[in-house]
Design a protein around this motif. Structure first.
Motif, mmCIF file in Angstrom:
data_model
loop_
_atom_site.group_PDB
_atom_site.id
_atom_site.type_symbol
_atom_site.label_atom_id
_atom_site.label_comp_id
_atom_site.label_asym_id
_atom_site.label_seq_id
_atom_site.Cartn_x
_atom_site.Cartn_y
_atom_site.Cartn_z
ATOM 1 N N TYR A 198 0.755 -1.226 0.158
ATOM 2 C CA TYR A 198 0.011 -0.055 0.087
ATOM 3 C C TYR A 198 0.785 1.312 0.062
ATOM 4 N N ILE B 40 1.788 1.619 -3.414
ATOM 5 C CA ILE B 40 0.837 2.100 -4.426
ATOM 6 C C ILE B 40 0.564 3.655 -4.087
ATOM 7 N N ARG B 41 0.781 4.048 -2.793
ATOM 8 C CA ARG B 41 0.631 5.610 -2.563
ATOM 9 C C ARG B 41 1.740 6.450 -3.235
ATOM 10 N N ARG C 90 1.246 6.895 -7.030
ATOM 11 C CA ARG C 90 0.029 7.452 -7.269
ATOM 12 C C ARG C 90 0.325 9.211 -6.911
ATOM 13 N N ASP C 91 1.727 9.204 -6.495
ATOM 14 C CA ASP C 91 1.708 10.521 -6.171
ATOM 15 C C ASP C 91 2.378 11.511 -7.361
ATOM 16 N N ALA D 209 -1.541 13.925 11.521
ATOM 17 C CA ALA D 209 -2.512 13.770 11.954
ATOM 18 C C ALA D 209 -2.742 11.844 12.017
ATOM 19 N N ARG D 210 -2.043 11.190 11.101
ATOM 20 C CA ARG D 210 -2.073 9.856 10.924
ATOM 21 C C ARG D 210 -1.224 9.351 11.980
ATOM 22 N N ARG D 211 -0.653 10.103 12.622
ATOM 23 C CA ARG D 211 0.402 9.593 13.588
ATOM 24 C C ARG D 211 -0.329 8.753 14.698
ATOM 25 N N ARG E 118 -3.354 7.287 14.620
ATOM 26 C CA ARG E 118 -3.948 5.816 14.321
ATOM 27 C C ARG E 118 -2.605 4.895 14.164
ATOM 28 N N ILE F 265 -9.085 13.543 9.810
ATOM 29 C CA ILE F 265 -9.363 12.420 9.092
ATOM 30 C C ILE F 265 -7.865 12.122 8.839
ATOM 31 N N SER F 266 -7.601 10.692 9.184
ATOM 32 C CA SER F 266 -6.349 9.966 8.871
ATOM 33 C C SER F 266 -6.320 8.896 8.126
ATOM 34 N N ILE F 267 -6.881 9.030 6.947
ATOM 35 C CA ILE F 267 -7.002 8.028 5.990
ATOM 36 C C ILE F 267 -5.875 8.273 5.020
ATOM 37 N N PHE F 268 -5.817 7.362 3.957
ATOM 38 C CA PHE F 268 -4.712 7.877 2.847
ATOM 39 C C PHE F 268 -5.266 8.274 1.494
ATOM 40 N N PRO F 269 -5.293 9.407 1.330
ATOM 41 C CA PRO F 269 -5.936 10.017 0.219
ATOM 42 C C PRO F 269 -5.797 9.433 -1.261
ATOM 43 N N GLU F 270 -4.606 8.810 -1.327
ATOM 44 C CA GLU F 270 -4.252 8.406 -2.784
ATOM 45 C C GLU F 270 -4.726 7.079 -2.965
ATOM 46 N N LEU F 271 -5.221 6.399 -1.660
ATOM 47 C CA LEU F 271 -5.783 5.080 -1.932
ATOM 48 C C LEU F 271 -7.421 4.868 -1.779
ATOM 49 N N THR F 272 -7.891 4.066 -2.518
ATOM 50 C CA THR F 272 -9.367 3.717 -2.464
ATOM 51 C C THR F 272 -9.825 3.480 -1.190
ATOM 52 N N GLU G 168 -8.818 -0.084 -0.274
ATOM 53 C CA GLU G 168 -7.179 -0.393 -0.216
ATOM 54 C C GLU G 168 -7.288 0.429 1.263
ATOM 55 N N LYS H 131 -11.050 6.741 -5.147
ATOM 56 C CA LYS H 131 -10.023 7.125 -4.193
ATOM 57 C C LYS H 131 -10.576 8.404 -3.007
ATOM 58 N N ASN I 48 -13.095 6.994 7.585
ATOM 59 C CA ASN I 48 -12.103 6.928 8.808
ATOM 60 C C ASN I 48 -12.815 6.176 9.793
#
Lengths: 243, 313
Positions: free
Chosen positions: A10, A13-14, A17-18, A82-84, A86, B84-91, B94, B130, B143
């Motif tokens: 993943y 993949i990220r 797509r960057d 912010a993701r830290r 999680r 919001i702490s998701i991955f914006p590039e992923l569906t 995903e 996405k 999220n």
């Protein structure tokens, strides 16, 4: 360990797509190298080879210096934003996850370097010599640049400052190599370019290998390797404190 | 017991953020953690989940007070972050798959749980979209799905409805109730008292790092309920005998305001019938409205400030 491994596809993949990174580290160099291909035409260098070969090789290496920005961006996004929260709450090792992101960033940077070598070699007939050796040197350069970026992100509080310092590292190496304008022949600068400037270490390692002077090529490869070992130790110490 | 905080003190430098917090979270509860911005709600969550070390006190998770934050316990917790702490590039799929993998789900179970979590938040039709192309409400729901994918025993939701439309908010609140009915314990923090009133089985009100009160919504309201306001809209206000109403015991005040008669009585005085009888002798009754206190009033009574903005009144 397995949980971190499951995140790797993943992360890749990220990265794939960057599109901004792809634009800056793949599309821009392809455009620039192509422009130089037409501008330099049949112009020869002092050894009688096409001058465009040197330019294409150096530009391919130059963009590897900026590959560390990938690692900075993803470490920042996942571990210092912010993701830290999680990621911290998840039942997996944070240092291992940080390592996986860094390795993915390095791999991605190497892959972009491979695409540039492929484009210049197949599309523009640049003679790289032994492709495996070239990819090995490009990999060392990408790893070193990523480690330098990690040092920066672990050393400063402000991500923007880390990014700017990363740019300074890349541009500084290019300037010291004399690619923007001729650099005076001061002993300090000569020493830096001979022992510390990763761009010239990589360029010399490739250049000597092309001339079958592998003993010299190994020396520059070895200096790159020493740089990786030193920066890795610094990253390890700083990373333990910061993560 | 799912989790407990005992005598938790948290300081940032010299600033006291949590001041001897005691809290028990029991299985199957929805605990509404209510407080104005800066009350310490997010810090409490960070201490409860091990993101922050505490200066004093103990955290116990799933009966484990020695190593509460070991992976075995972390696996049972889901955190819906405020941002919001998701991955914006992923569906969407995903994203859910990423977290399913992190929580150790594999194979068919992983596929099933990902599909269930996305369906639960109403994103079954957008699995291939996405996240960066989603609306704010859809991103909020994704999220939540990412926090639910491993079927946590304890779901911590840190202001999950900030900045979203009413439809998405209602969807989230309904989802929280459904989760409770399936046995998930939920700690829900917000500064919207309407949300807590709608879903919480127990309310904890936090202010300036201290728990100022806790109990069910009804208990909290009853504790501060001193009076109620009865508004009666009448057809002939000039003919209504205010003195007769005022003569009733526990009636504190009677005010005529246009077509409305406002009667302030002690709480649960039981005078509504008698008041209506008196009014009906002189006039027709067009409408009645009895205003009960709410959690906003509870907070106001206990702190002298309003909940929404923390300002004085």
């Amino acid at each position: 360990m397995m949980r971190v491994l499951r995140t790797i596809p993943y992360t890749l993949i990220r990265m794939s797509r960057d599109y901004i990174t792809l634009l800056l580290l793949l599309v821009v160099p392809i455009i620039l190298i192509t422009i130089f291909y037409f501008v330099l035409g049949d112009m020869k260098n002092q050894y009688g080879d096409l001058a465009f070969y040197d330019t294409a090789q150096l530009m391919t290496l130059v963009f590897q210096l900026f590959g560390g920005s990938i690692v900075i961006a993803y470490i920042q996004d996942d571990l210092f934003s912010a993701r830290r929260q999680r990621i911290l709450v998840a039942p997996m090792s944070l240092p291992l996850y940080a390592l996986s992101i860094s390795l993915c960033g390095m791999f991605f940077s190497i892959f972009l370097g491979f695409l540039l070598v492929l484009f210049t070699g197949v599309g523009l007939n640049v003679e790289w010599g032994n492709v495996f050796w070239v990819m090995y040197i490009i990999a060392l350069l990408a790893v070193l640049s990523s480690l330098v970026s990690l040092i920066l992100i672990f050393s400063v509080k402000n991500i923007k400052l880390a990014e700017r310092l990363s740019d300074v590292y890349g541009i500084g190496c290019v300037v010291l190599a004399g690619l923007f304008f001729p650099i005076p022949d001061y002993p300090v600068i000569t020493f830096i370019n001979e022992y510390l400037n990763p761009l010239l270490l990589a360029a010399n390692a490739i250049s000597y290998a092309q001339s079958n002077l592998f003993s010299d090529a190994y020396i520059y490869m070895f200096r790159l390797g020493i740089g990786i070992v030193i920066t890795f130790i610094i990253v390890y110490v700083l990373g333990r404190r910061k993560i | 017991m799912i989790a407990s905080l005992n005598g938790i003190v948290k300081r940032y430098d010299s600033k006291l953020v949590l001041d001897y917090i005691d809290l028990e979270i029991n299985e199957g509860q929805i605990i509404g953690l209510l407080g104005p911005n800066g009350a310490g709600k997010s810090t409490l969550i960070r201490c409860l989940t091990g993101m922050e070390t505490v200066n004093q006190g103990n955290v116990t998770l799933f009966g484990d007070g020695k190593k509460p934050f070991q992976n075995k316990n972390k696996e049972k917790i889901g955190l819906v972050t405020q941002e919001i702490s998701i991955f914006p590039e992923l569906t969407a799929k995903e994203n859910a798959n990423f977290f399913a993998g992190v929580y150790g789900l594999k194979g068919e179970e992983r596929k099933r749980r990902v599909a269930e979590a996305l369906a639960f938040v109403g994103l079954a039709e957008q699995t291939k979209g996405k996240a960066q192309n989603f609306s704010g409400g859809m991103q909020r729901r994704l999220n939540i799905a990412c926090s639910l994918v491993h079927n946590p025993k304890l779901l911590i939701m840190d202001e999950p409805t900030v900045g979203i439309d009413t439809q998405s908010r209602n969807h989230i609140l309904q989802a929280v109730k459904q989760l409770q009915s399936k046995g998930t314990t939920i700690l829900y923090t917000t500064h919207y008292m309407e949300e807590v009133e709608a879903i919480a089985s127990e309310v904890v009100i936090l202010d300036k790092g201290q728990i100022i009160t806790k109990g069910t919504v009804q208990e909290l309201i009853q504790n501060i309920q001193h009076e109620e306001k009865i508004k009666v809209e009448v057809s002939h206000p000039e003919e209504v005998s205010l003195a007769n109403i005022q003569a009733l015991p526990d009636v504190k005040q009677v005010i005529k305001d246009g077509n409305q008669i406002l009667i302030v009585t002690s709480a649960n005085s039981g005078h509504l019938d008698r008041i209506l009888t008196i009014i009906k002798e002189d006039s027709g009754v067009v409408g009645i409205n009895v205003e009960k206190p709410n959690l906003e009033d509870v907070f106001l009574t206990l702190t002298g400030r309003t909940l929404r903005d923390g300002g004085s009144v």
